[in-house]
Design a protein around this motif. Structure first.
Motif, mmCIF file in Angstrom:
data_model
loop_
_atom_site.group_PDB
_atom_site.id
_atom_site.type_symbol
_atom_site.label_atom_id
_atom_site.label_comp_id
_atom_site.label_asym_id
_atom_site.label_seq_id
_atom_site.Cartn_x
_atom_site.Cartn_y
_atom_site.Cartn_z
ATOM 1 N N TYR A 69 1.041 -1.216 -0.028
ATOM 2 C CA TYR A 69 0.034 0.197 -0.062
ATOM 3 C C TYR A 69 0.870 1.188 0.069
ATOM 4 C CZ TYR A 69 -3.293 3.548 1.585
ATOM 5 O OH TYR A 69 -3.960 4.770 1.375
ATOM 6 N N ASP A 94 0.832 5.839 -0.213
ATOM 7 C CA ASP A 94 -0.030 6.670 0.083
ATOM 8 C C ASP A 94 0.859 8.059 -0.059
ATOM 9 O OD1 ASP A 94 -1.907 8.821 0.537
ATOM 10 O OD2 ASP A 94 -2.399 8.054 2.513
ATOM 11 N N LYS A 135 -2.843 7.158 -4.392
ATOM 12 C CA LYS A 135 -2.871 5.896 -3.730
ATOM 13 C C LYS A 135 -2.919 4.584 -4.413
ATOM 14 C CE LYS A 135 -5.460 8.254 0.074
ATOM 15 N NZ LYS A 135 -6.573 8.238 0.956
ATOM 16 N N ARG A 136 -2.057 3.708 -4.115
ATOM 17 C CA ARG A 136 -1.964 2.569 -4.801
ATOM 18 C C ARG A 136 -1.840 1.308 -3.799
ATOM 19 N NH1 ARG A 136 3.264 0.269 -8.169
ATOM 20 N NH2 ARG A 136 2.094 -1.523 -9.118
ATOM 21 N N LEU A 137 -2.763 0.301 -4.174
ATOM 22 C CA LEU A 137 -2.907 -0.886 -3.354
ATOM 23 C C LEU A 137 -2.392 -1.920 -4.338
ATOM 24 C CD1 LEU A 137 -3.825 -2.472 -0.809
ATOM 25 C CD2 LEU A 137 -6.044 -2.536 -1.718
ATOM 26 N N SER A 138 -1.851 -3.104 -4.323
ATOM 27 C CA SER A 138 -1.290 -4.284 -4.957
ATOM 28 C C SER A 138 -1.221 -5.441 -4.202
ATOM 29 C CB SER A 138 0.004 -3.702 -5.739
ATOM 30 O OG SER A 138 0.842 -3.711 -4.900
#
Length: 73
Positions: free
Chosen positions: A24, A26, A37-40
């Motif tokens: 994650y 932010d 924001k990035r969620l992988s």
């Protein structure tokens, strides 16, 4: 400001190996209100069927959100 969190796990035995990962990010922009924001998530699985045959499966999912202030040039 910038925040980053990572969580991974891996393991297995002589016939099966796995890897999982979650990340994650932010990031705040220079201008107030600009954000990213990035969620992988990632999953890999390898299975040895015999001495001559091995299967592998991988999955990678990413969700990104870019928030920009109007007229930020």
């Amino acid at each position: 400001g910038y925040q980053q969190f990572n969580l991974t796990s891996s393991g297995g035995n002589e016939n099966t190996q796995f890897y999982t990962g979650l990340s994650y990010n932010d990031q705040k922009g220079i201008l107030i209100g600009n954000t990213f924001k990035r969620l992988s998530a990632r999953i890999n699985l390898d299975q040895k069927v015999s001495n001559k045959l091995k299967f592998g499966v991988g999955l990678n999912v990413v969700n990104s959100i870019l928030g920009r202030v109007a007229n930020d040039n």
